[in-house]
Write a protein that holds these residues in place. Structure first.
Motif, short mmCIF file in Angstrom:
data_model
loop_
_atom_site.label_atom_id
_atom_site.label_comp_id
_atom_site.label_asym_id
_atom_site.label_seq_id
_atom_site.Cartn_x
_atom_site.Cartn_y
_atom_site.Cartn_z
N ALA A 626 0.83 -1.21 0.00
CA ALA A 626 0.00 0.00 0.00
C ALA A 626 0.86 1.25 0.00
CB ALA A 626 -0.93 0.00 1.21
N PRO A 661 -8.10 -2.83 1.35
CA PRO A 661 -7.17 -2.09 0.50
C PRO A 661 -7.58 -1.96 -0.95
CG PRO A 661 -6.37 -4.31 0.82
CD PRO A 661 -7.61 -4.19 1.66
N GLY A 662 -8.60 -2.69 -1.40
CA GLY A 662 -9.01 -2.63 -2.80
C GLY A 662 -10.18 -3.55 -3.04
N ARG A 689 -7.49 2.31 -1.42
CA ARG A 689 -6.04 2.23 -1.22
C ARG A 689 -5.51 3.44 -0.46
NH1 ARG A 689 -4.93 1.86 -6.05
NH2 ARG A 689 -3.86 3.81 -6.60
#
Length: 749
Positions: A626, A661-662, A689
């Protein structure tokens, strides 16, 4: 606005690993008439940020930030000054209320006619989370239906003298201008003074608070002469009992007798506690406590024999411990007899002087020059060339060590020599064998990931993951650390709680991630070319994590089917966990041109730089990636099995900013569709993100290794400032690297 029934005051400094539990235990009570005053004692950890987050989310929380650190007493006093409740309750930041505690306290107060002080029961929890009942239970049960004064029932003075096992009417507190003292044992005088001043005292024989007994990391677990302060605190209590110096009065000889016996017992326990008073200081401590007890003994009472002299006291103690010492000596002899030749050699080396310029590095249980220790080693060569670094490796990985790096084989004669004599020990896991860190040595624990899965002492609830783990050895290991690196506040909280010891946490970021900020476009192009990735190809790094409940490498993703579903224009890089060896299935897929098996590649950071996106499941690589600010896709097929078997600290699949995160996909076709449709790099992916990066990469800016070298090896007092997120320059993504020339590395702010 109605006056709250209770003001709960929580001082906080260096308790970020426990503070959320503490605050939640108050805010989730069924009784709602409460204000929670959380006082940040100028903490250099994450306490203040946690308090502010709770205050922003709940109007009942009042956040106070002291301008300079004053200790627990001044912090509590600051909380009292802001309190508006009828009753004051004090709760340490690493302790917590029992469910239903406030409702039970309120009911007992009403039934007792609103007394000045209510004493309630507590229990104690140790590092193993074993609960121990209090010694006050019998007294509280005997007086659960009465109301009294300290003169009527002087035995109340023997209840554990702590601020968190009682509720005190705020009117009484303000009328007598009570205040906690400044310094160690700040609570001793005031808890007794409140009882002596109270016109009505009641009891509740219900456990309302759990006291967390810390192994390390608190003032009560650091030995030194500051513990002598407790003697002066009890002197102040005795003076209050006679009405001198405080104006309280009301004392009786019966109360003096109870207090005398209590003080004698407690002071001797403190003196004999290795975590408080050092052996060399005990004669002085004894003389001061003996003077105190002689000065304040009840009228007509005979002094205990042990107060005649320290020699008499010690002889009585020796008689009682002879059997224990004999057994201990025999165990030690058996241990020495069983030592190997190398262990005896290690013992001899421990007697030699420490080499001030020697650093021993190890990573991943001696697998080579890797991870955070490798980044620190490289930076030390640049900034501290006087230091000589030696790497511990095993035989299987010795050939993988870069040229020019000095090594020793694990468990060799040379291994035990350098471990005994090195000034600095740097590891992201454990050293092999039983290592005795000398006081002159400095141990840096770098860790090797941000914890999504449960770690350390939290594994005790997850037997599949804890199989074969010695928690006693784990604690002994943590006790050796001088510094513990942290990549984000989340990690800081977890490390403090699951590795409870008195090391210093350094919020440096992870040194291994510096590569993401120093690599250039030319580096990215070179890494891709070395891997055989054609220009214009979208490279996906697939890095599944280890599953404790499975044997061997069993990828949850059908790699052949996934590669087929992706189609042309994609290159799948497969990186298995370092626990696994070569895999024939991966070799066959690579030979067929379906994947690139990069499991044995020496640098996962270079693999990340070569990729356009990360496809992960629950690997901690996602946290590092990240920081590179490239898309992440999460494969979620066995999340429920993993979550229940291993345990996790937050819901990775919640879809909430900061947690996820996505994009999330459950099978091969769904993952392939995320990539083929372009959603893997869409606006939603970017938003998730960004929030994930904000939460888990606040310190990673390219300067982590330099922070460690300057702070630990070069002795600089402060860490280099963190480059603001908006000013950081990460390595260019492959499309940019292929189009552009070289990019400037991150410059220090």
């Amino acid at each position: 606005m109605a006056m709250p029934r209770f003001s709960v005051i929580v001082p906080a400094r260096g308790v970020q690993g426990f503070l959320r539990h503490c605050l939640d235990s108050v805010l989730t009570q069924s009784f709602e008439g409460v204000e929670l005053i959380a006082v940040d004692d100028c903490s250099d950890g994450g306490d203040g940020a946690i308090i502010d987050a709770y205050a922003a989310a709940d109007h009942r929380v009042i956040a106070l930030h002291l301008e300079r650190p004053g200790g627990v007493g001044p912090a509590r006093n600051a909380g009292v000054r802001s309190a508006t409740g009828e009753y004051l309750l004090f709760l340490d930041g690493d302790d917590f209320l029992a469910p239903g505690a406030l409702a039970a306290i309120d009911a007992r107060l009403r039934a007792a006619g609103e007394p000045d002080v209510l004493l309630f029961d507590h229990d104690r929890i140790d590092v193993w989370e074993k609960r121990h009942g209090s010694a006050d239970r019998e007294f509280l049960e005997a007086h659960a239906d009465t109301v009294f004064t300290a003169e009527d029932v002087p035995e109340c003075l023997a209840v554990l003298p702590a601020p968190w096992n009682r509720a005190v009417r705020r009117d009484l507190w303000e009328a007598h201008r009570f205040a906690f003292a400044d310094g160690p044992y700040d609570d001793v005088p005031v808890v007794f003074e409140a009882l002596l001043a109270a016109a009505r005292i009641a009891c509740l024989d219900q456990v309302c608070v759990t006291w967390r007994k810390r192994r390390r990391g608190s003032a009560s677990t650091v030995p030194g002469r500051h513990h002598f302060a407790v003697i002066g605190r009890y002197d102040a209590v005795f003076r209050a009992l006679t009405g001198t110096g405080t104006g309280l009065g009301g004392g009786t000889e019966a109360a003096r007798g109870v207090l005398f016996a209590h003080a004698a017992g407690r002071l001797l326990r403190i003196m004999e506690d290795d975590g408080r008073v050092r052996a060399g200081d005990r004669p002085d401590f004894y003389r001061e406590l003996a003077r105190l007890l002689r000065r304040h003994r009840p009228a007509g009472a005979e002094l205990p024999t042990y107060l005649n002299s320290y020699a008499v006291y010690r002889s009585m103690q020796r008689a009682g411990t002879l059997r224990h010492r004999t057994a201990k000596t025999l165990r030690a002899r058996r241990h020495r007899t069983a030592r190997s030749v190398y262990r005896r050699y290690y013992g001899l080396q421990l007697r030699r002087p420490v080499d001030e310029n020697l650093v021993v590095y190890a990573a991943y249980w001696n697998r080579g020059v890797l991870c955070n220790p490798a980044a620190i080693h490289a930076k030390a060569r640049e900034l501290a060339p006087h230091l000589r670094g030696v790497w511990v490796v095993d035989r299987r990985h010795r050939e993988d060590v870069p040229p020019g790096v000095e090594t020793v084989l694990v468990n060799s004669r040379r291994y035990w020599e350098v471990l005994a004599r090195a000034k600095y020990l740097v590891n992201n896991a454990n050293f092999s064998g039983t290592v005795h860190k000398r006081p002159e040595q400095v141990y840096i624990q770098t860790h090797h990931g941000t914890p999504l899965k449960k770690m350390g002492m939290d594994l005790r609830r997850h037997p599949a993951a804890a199989h074969g783990v010695s928690f006693l050895r784990m604690l002994d290991h943590a006790d050796q650390w001088d510094y513990c690196l942290s990549s984000n506040p989340h990690s800081t909280e977890v490390w403090q709680r699951v590795y409870p010891s008195d090391y210093e946490t350094l919020p440096t970021g992870y040194p291994r991630n510096d590569r993401y900020f120093t690599a250039t476009a030319e580096d990215v192009r070179g890494i891709r070319a070395g891997l055989g990735i054609a220009p214009g190809t979208t490279a996906i790094l697939y890095a599944p994590t280890h599953r404790d409940y499975e044997r061997g490498f069993n990828p949850p993703l059908d790699l052949e089917r996934f590669a087929e579903a992706l189609g042309e224009g994609y290159q799948l890089l497969v990186r298995t966990h370092y626990f696994y060896g070569a895999d024939s299935r991966l070799a066959a897929l690579e030979e067929a041109g379906r994947i690139l098996d990069v499991s044995r590649h020496p640098s996962v950071e270079d693999l990340a730089l070569a990729s356009d996106a990360l496809l992960c499941d629950f690997s901690s690589l996602m946290f590092d990636y990240a920081g590179l600010d490239r898309p992440v896709v999460v494969h979620s097929s066995d999340w429920e099995a993993y979550r229940h078997a291993r345990g996790v600290y937050f819901d990775l699949l919640s879809g909430e900013p900061g947690d996820t995160p996505g994009h999330i996909a459950a099978d091969e076709q769904a993952i392939a569709e995320v990539f083929r449709s372009g959603r893997w790099a869409d606006e939603r992916s970017t938003e998730l993100r960004a929030a994930f990066r904000e939460r888990f990469c606040p310190y990673d800016d390219g300067l982590a290794a330099e922070r460690v070298v300057r702070r630990v090896f070069l002795g600089e007092e402060t860490l280099l400032p963190v480059v603001p997120m908006a000013e950081r320059t990460v390595a260019p993504a492959p499309p940019e690297a292929e189009l552009d020339g070289d990019a400037e590395p991150c410059a220090r702010a």
